[in-house]
Design an enzyme around this catalytic site. Structure first.
Site, PDB file in Angstrom:
ATOM      1  CG  ASN A 106       2.674  -4.387  40.696  1.00  0.00           C
ATOM      2  OD1 ASN A 106       2.473  -4.237  39.491  1.00  0.00           O
ATOM      3  ND2 ASN A 106       2.302  -5.473  41.337  1.00  0.00           N
ATOM      4  CD  GLU A 133      -4.694  -6.860  44.794  1.00  0.00           C
ATOM      5  OE1 GLU A 133      -5.443  -6.081  44.179  1.00  0.00           O
ATOM      6  OE2 GLU A 133      -3.752  -7.454  44.250  1.00  0.00           O
ATOM      7  N   GLY A 144      -3.559  -4.984  35.941  1.00  0.00           N
ATOM      8  CA  GLY A 144      -3.904  -3.920  36.873  1.00  0.00           C
ATOM      9  C   GLY A 144      -5.081  -4.329  37.726  1.00  0.00           C
ATOM     10  CB  CYS A 171      -0.840  -9.404  41.499  1.00  0.00           C
ATOM     11  SG  CYS A 171       0.481 -10.027  40.506  1.00  0.00           S
ATOM     12  CD  GLU A 211      -1.990 -12.447  34.018  1.00  0.00           C
ATOM     13  OE1 GLU A 211      -2.282 -12.639  35.221  1.00  0.00           O
ATOM     14  OE2 GLU A 211      -1.544 -13.346  33.277  1.00  0.00           O
ATOM     15  CG  LEU A 212      -7.822  -8.472  36.398  1.00  0.00           C
ATOM     16  CD1 LEU A 212      -9.322  -8.652  36.336  1.00  0.00           C
ATOM     17  CD2 LEU A 212      -7.413  -7.094  35.898  1.00  0.00           C
TER      18      LEU A 212
END
Ligand code: NAP
Length: 475
Positions: A154, A378, A230, A284, A250-251
């Site tokens: 992204n 999400e 991701g 995110c 980092e989610l």
């Protein structure tokens, strides 16, 4: 393949390598092939780690690392439009948003250069214990070793920059696996790093089957840290399988924002309409759930919905476009199904949305059950849910009612309410009177709960990528 399509090889040990097999990169908007990339497998992954391990044997001094980082920022500036076009072509990101991403990548490299120059340990007050009498003690920060980096589709440029730039600042060689759908920006950045003077082996880039390359990164003991951005499904498994490595995650998020009755409703509606749908909600920290205190709920809806409907949906290459496609047909079908579920089973009312030329229009759904997927999972698409609430306490509780914890926001004119939110919201970041989609590249950015276990931002990532070594000297 389009006439302008790019062909790129892998980068291993300073060489551009063709493997005989190619992966196509397609525009999420037109379906056209915008590039092809040499396909790596486990063998190339091992060679890349070999090259990175060799690079580590000849450390680069901090001033040299800083100099390269500054040069990369300058080169991105010089080729800014090409970088932005590459992002836009492969990710389907509206060109004006892609230009912002390219500028942010310059910022990320610039901040990393500062960190390279000031990387230091600390003095230890060793004589404060009797045992320390007559001694001097301090720490130095050493690079942790080879870094394995895995990045998502992204932000194919700036999220790669958030891994490569701090690693170089920390003195760590990298093996990077960018997302298969968007590898071109990463390979362009790699080209710029080489042009800036990065010696061979310090950056190696592999594009190919994720599990195969991921397995090599997990299994090779020379890879000391994996930095992953991701989805949680992939990230937490990498961590479980790598007990002896640092695995930094980092989610995702399900970003909530509270609009208090005392807020500037017009300003809140404008900021949220502009930010909830940027890159079709595929950020995110894209605003997903809005809780408005009931006395101002109707005013908010009346201001917000027309602003959302005014967003221009269409070709990402068009300067006027605000909202382009989602990444692929699978994502579009999933999001459309979640919207139907929210409207049918979830009792929600769709206030804006629909499809236009195969693209999802920005969608606003009111009064959705907390159990509907668009509320608790999400969405990663252009969808926002609006709910009236009876109190700030209720709003904060519902905002917290998620397994995610990356960033949240509140609009209010009351300092007390802002501080209450900052205290109560269980998120890595709380943003007041700004959309919680806000990120500036030097700030500590990262989540709690299912959203991750680290902070990015060069100063913070460099700390993760280095180890403190204690030195004690008897005088
Ligand atoms: P993803 O499907 O998890 O993919 C991310 C990366 O992991 C890609 O490079 C992918 O490779 C790779 N991967 C997939 N399976 C793997 C495996 N078994 N082993 C090793 N690597 C593997 O995520 P995405 O769809 O690209 O990105 C969307 C997600 O990222 C969302 O959840 C979003 O919230 C999150 N995100 C978080 C942040 C943050 O800073 N917190 C920022 C941006 C995005 P392939 O492409 O080859 O499959």
């Amino acid at each position: 393949m389009a006439a302008t399509a790019t062909e790129r090889k892998l980068l291993i040990a300073g060489d551009w390598v063709a493997t005989g097999e190619w992966l196509e990169v397609r525009s999420p908007y037109s379906g056209e092939v915008v590039g092809r990339v040499a396909k790596a497998g486990a063998g190339e992954a091992r060679e890349a780690i070999d090259a990175a391990a060799r690079a580590l044997e000849a450390p680069l001094p901090a001033h040299k690392r800083a100099e390269i980082l500054v040069k990369v920022a300058g080169l991105i500036g010089r080729r800014h439009e090409e970088v932005a076009r590459t992002i836009s072509d492969e990710a389907g990101k509206p060109i004006k948003t892609a230009r912002v991403e390219a500028s942010r990548a310059m910022s990320t490299y610039t901040f990393a250069a500062v960190e390279a120059r000031k990387l230091t340990g600390e003095m230890i007050p060793i004589e404060s214990a009797q045992a320390g009498e007559g001694k001097l003690a301090f720490t130095v920060r050493k690079p942790i070793g080879v870094v394995g980096a895995i990045s998502p589709f992204n932000f194919p440029c700036n999220l790669v920059a958030h891994k490569l730039a701090p690693a170089l600042a920390a003195g760590c060689p990298v093996v990077l696996k960018p997302a298969s759908q968007t590898p071109l920006s990463a390979l362009l950045l790699a080209e710029l790093e080489l042009e800036a003077g990065l010696p061979e082996g310090w950056l190696n880039v592999l594009v190919g089957p994720a599990a195969e390359i991921g397995d090599v990164l997990v299994e090779d003991e020379r890879v000391k840290l994996i930095t992953f951005t991701g989805s949680g499904d992939v990230g937490w498994k990498l961590l479980e399988r790598s007990p002896r490595k640092r695995v930094k995650l980092e989610l995702g998020n399900s970003t909530p924002v509270v609009v208090a009755a005392d807020a500037d409703i017009e300003a809140a509606a404008a900021k949220l309409a502009a930010n909830a749908f940027a890159f079709a909600g595929q950020s995110c920290i894209s605003v997903q759930r809005i809780y408005v205190e009931r006395p101002r709920y109707d005013d908010f809806v009346a201001s917000f919905v027309p602003k959302v409907e005014a967003l221009k949906v269409g070709d990402p290459a068009d300067d006027e476009t605000d909202v382009g496609p989602v990444i692929d047909d699978g994502a579009r079908a999933r999001i459309a199904a979640w919207i139907r579920e929210a409207a049918d089973g979830g009792g929600g009312t769709v206030l804006a949305g629909g499809e236009q030329d195969g693209l999802l229009r920005p969608t606003v759904i009111a009064n959705v059950a907390d159990e509907a997927k668009v509320s608790c999972e999400e969405v990663f698409g252009p969808v926002v849910v609006l709910n009236p609430v009876d109190s700030i306490d209720e709003a904060l509780a519902r905002a917290n009612g998620t397994r995610f914890g990356l960033q949240a926001g509140i609009f209010t004119s009351s300092l007390d309410t802002a501080l209450q939110a900052a205290d109560v919201l269980e998120f890595g970041g709380v943003v007041v009177n700004e959309a919680p989609t806000f990120r500036s590249d030097q700030m500590p950015y990262g989540g709690v709960k299912s959203s991750g276990n680290t902070k990015e931002g060069p100063a913070y990532a460099v700390r993760e990528m280095t180890e403190e070594r204690l030195v004690v000297i008897q005088r």
